[in-house]
Design a protein around this motif. Structure first.
Motif, PDB file in Angstrom:
ATOM      1  N   MET A   1       0.841  -1.183   0.000  1.00  0.00           N
ATOM      2  CA  MET A   1       0.000   0.000   0.000  1.00  0.00           C
ATOM      3  C   MET A   1       0.879   1.237   0.000  1.00  0.00           C
ATOM      4  N   ILE A   2       0.399   2.230  -0.700  1.00  0.00           N
ATOM      5  CA  ILE A   2       1.102   3.500  -0.763  1.00  0.00           C
ATOM      6  C   ILE A   2       0.216   4.555  -0.117  1.00  0.00           C
ATOM      7  N   PHE A   3       0.756   5.287   0.860  1.00  0.00           N
ATOM      8  CA  PHE A   3       0.026   6.333   1.558  1.00  0.00           C
ATOM      9  C   PHE A   3       0.634   7.679   1.179  1.00  0.00           C
ATOM     10  N   THR A   4      -0.190   8.569   0.640  1.00  0.00           N
ATOM     11  CA  THR A   4       0.264   9.892   0.244  1.00  0.00           C
ATOM     12  C   THR A   4      -0.542  10.925   1.017  1.00  0.00           C
ATOM     13  N   LYS A   5       0.136  11.671   1.883  1.00  0.00           N
ATOM     14  CA  LYS A   5      -0.524  12.699   2.692  1.00  0.00           C
ATOM     15  C   LYS A   5      -0.603  13.985   1.884  1.00  0.00           C
ATOM     16  N   GLU A   6      -1.803  14.547   1.801  1.00  0.00           N
ATOM     17  CA  GLU A   6      -2.038  15.815   1.111  1.00  0.00           C
ATOM     18  C   GLU A   6      -2.882  16.695   2.017  1.00  0.00           C
ATOM     19  N   GLY A   7      -2.265  17.561   2.768  1.00  0.00           N
ATOM     20  CA  GLY A   7      -3.010  18.438   3.656  1.00  0.00           C
ATOM     21  C   GLY A   7      -3.806  17.655   4.673  1.00  0.00           C
ATOM     22  N   SER A   8      -5.135  17.776   4.589  1.00  0.00           N
ATOM     23  CA  SER A   8      -6.001  17.133   5.579  1.00  0.00           C
ATOM     24  C   SER A   8      -6.510  15.763   5.135  1.00  0.00           C
ATOM     25  N   LEU A   9      -5.858  15.169   4.125  1.00  0.00           N
ATOM     26  CA  LEU A   9      -6.323  13.859   3.660  1.00  0.00           C
ATOM     27  C   LEU A   9      -5.152  12.954   3.337  1.00  0.00           C
ATOM     28  N   ILE A  10      -5.466  11.667   3.251  1.00  0.00           N
ATOM     29  CA  ILE A  10      -4.487  10.660   2.842  1.00  0.00           C
ATOM     30  C   ILE A  10      -5.063   9.908   1.648  1.00  0.00           C
ATOM     31  N   ILE A  11      -4.255   9.787   0.602  1.00  0.00           N
ATOM     32  CA  ILE A  11      -4.633   8.983  -0.558  1.00  0.00           C
ATOM     33  C   ILE A  11      -3.968   7.618  -0.397  1.00  0.00           C
ATOM     34  N   VAL A  12      -4.774   6.574  -0.457  1.00  0.00           N
ATOM     35  CA  VAL A  12      -4.278   5.209  -0.322  1.00  0.00           C
ATOM     36  C   VAL A  12      -4.377   4.556  -1.695  1.00  0.00           C
ATOM     37  N   SER A  13      -3.247   4.069  -2.192  1.00  0.00           N
ATOM     38  CA  SER A  13      -3.236   3.369  -3.475  1.00  0.00           C
ATOM     39  C   SER A  13      -2.541   2.030  -3.290  1.00  0.00           C
ATOM     40  N   GLN A  14      -2.497   1.242  -4.352  1.00  0.00           N
ATOM     41  CA  GLN A  14      -2.012  -0.126  -4.231  1.00  0.00           C
ATOM     42  C   GLN A  14      -0.823  -0.390  -5.132  1.00  0.00           C
ATOM     43  N   GLU A  15      -0.137  -1.471  -4.814  1.00  0.00           N
ATOM     44  CA  GLU A  15       1.003  -1.926  -5.601  1.00  0.00           C
ATOM     45  C   GLU A  15       0.744  -3.345  -6.089  1.00  0.00           C
ATOM     46  N   GLU A  16       0.195  -3.494  -7.255  1.00  0.00           N
ATOM     47  CA  GLU A  16       0.075  -4.817  -7.893  1.00  0.00           C
ATOM     48  C   GLU A  16      -0.496  -5.902  -6.989  1.00  0.00           C
ATOM     49  N   ILE A  17      -1.590  -5.617  -6.326  1.00  0.00           N
ATOM     50  CA  ILE A  17      -2.246  -6.635  -5.515  1.00  0.00           C
ATOM     51  C   ILE A  17      -3.708  -6.712  -5.917  1.00  0.00           C
ATOM     52  N   SER A  18      -4.378  -7.739  -5.462  1.00  0.00           N
ATOM     53  CA  SER A  18      -5.797  -7.899  -5.773  1.00  0.00           C
ATOM     54  C   SER A  18      -6.623  -6.950  -4.912  1.00  0.00           C
ATOM     55  N   ILE A  19      -7.851  -6.710  -5.328  1.00  0.00           N
ATOM     56  CA  ILE A  19      -8.747  -5.846  -4.565  1.00  0.00           C
ATOM     57  C   ILE A  19      -9.026  -6.450  -3.184  1.00  0.00           C
ATOM     58  N   GLU A  20      -9.086  -7.765  -3.116  1.00  0.00           N
ATOM     59  CA  GLU A  20      -9.322  -8.432  -1.839  1.00  0.00           C
ATOM     60  C   GLU A  20      -8.141  -8.209  -0.891  1.00  0.00           C
ATOM     61  N   ARG A  21      -6.934  -8.318  -1.417  1.00  0.00           N
ATOM     62  CA  ARG A  21      -5.721  -8.103  -0.607  1.00  0.00           C
ATOM     63  C   ARG A  21      -5.612  -6.630  -0.203  1.00  0.00           C
ATOM     64  N   PHE A  22      -5.997  -5.729  -1.091  1.00  0.00           N
ATOM     65  CA  PHE A  22      -6.004  -4.301  -0.790  1.00  0.00           C
ATOM     66  C   PHE A  22      -6.928  -4.017   0.393  1.00  0.00           C
ATOM     67  N   LEU A  23      -8.139  -4.587   0.361  1.00  0.00           N
ATOM     68  CA  LEU A  23      -9.098  -4.405   1.444  1.00  0.00           C
ATOM     69  C   LEU A  23      -8.556  -4.998   2.745  1.00  0.00           C
ATOM     70  N   GLU A  24      -7.947  -6.165   2.666  1.00  0.00           N
ATOM     71  CA  GLU A  24      -7.378  -6.808   3.849  1.00  0.00           C
ATOM     72  C   GLU A  24      -6.278  -5.928   4.464  1.00  0.00           C
ATOM     73  N   LYS A  25      -5.395  -5.402   3.632  1.00  0.00           N
ATOM     74  CA  LYS A  25      -4.318  -4.526   4.134  1.00  0.00           C
ATOM     75  C   LYS A  25      -4.904  -3.248   4.736  1.00  0.00           C
ATOM     76  N   LEU A  26      -5.937  -2.713   4.093  1.00  0.00           N
ATOM     77  CA  LEU A  26      -6.578  -1.510   4.618  1.00  0.00           C
ATOM     78  C   LEU A  26      -7.170  -1.773   5.996  1.00  0.00           C
ATOM     79  N   GLU A  27      -7.835  -2.896   6.160  1.00  0.00           N
ATOM     80  CA  GLU A  27      -8.405  -3.247   7.461  1.00  0.00           C
ATOM     81  C   GLU A  27      -7.313  -3.382   8.516  1.00  0.00           C
TER      82      GLU A  27
END
Length: 110
Positions: A1-27
């Motif tokens: 997972m890639i976390f990019t802080k922009e002011g009052s928010l964080i953008i969370v993006s992924q690195e070549e993983i499935s949507i299920e794995r992305f959700l699991e990492k987010l949790e």
């Protein structure tokens, strides 16, 4: 997972993983993110279904209860195909705009 802080928010993006794995990492990382406005960048997922987006519903509900914004970004699923409780937009700029509007509403007590 890639976390990019922009002011009052964080953008969370992924690195070549499935949507299920992305959700699991987010949790797994959620405790660190629960007090931040979040944008989940799902644009790089080549295949995304309404079911995939709906799988984020529980986290979206928890985040809103914590008075923080939660926005998903994807141009592969229509917002007409998902519950209204999930903010889904096709671009990162629209996600930023939604968070800005929600912050103004919270500041005004709306």
């Amino acid at each position: 997972m890639i976390f990019t802080k922009e002011g009052s928010l964080i953008i969370v993006s992924q690195e070549e993983i499935s949507i299920e794995r992305f959700l699991e990492k987010l949790e797994n990382e959620y405790a660190k993110l629960k007090n931040e406005n979040l944008i989940l960048d799902l644009l790089s997922f080549s295949e995304l279904t309404p079911y995939n987006v709906i799988s984020f519903l529980e986290i979206a509900r928890k985040h809103k209860e914590n008075e923080q914004s939660f926005v998903l970004v994807s141009d592969k699923v229509s917002y007409d195909d998902i519950p209204e409780e999930i903010n889904l937009v096709p671009t990162l700029q629209e996600a930023r705009d939604i968070i800005e509007m929600e912050e103004i509403e919270r500041d005004l007590g709306i």
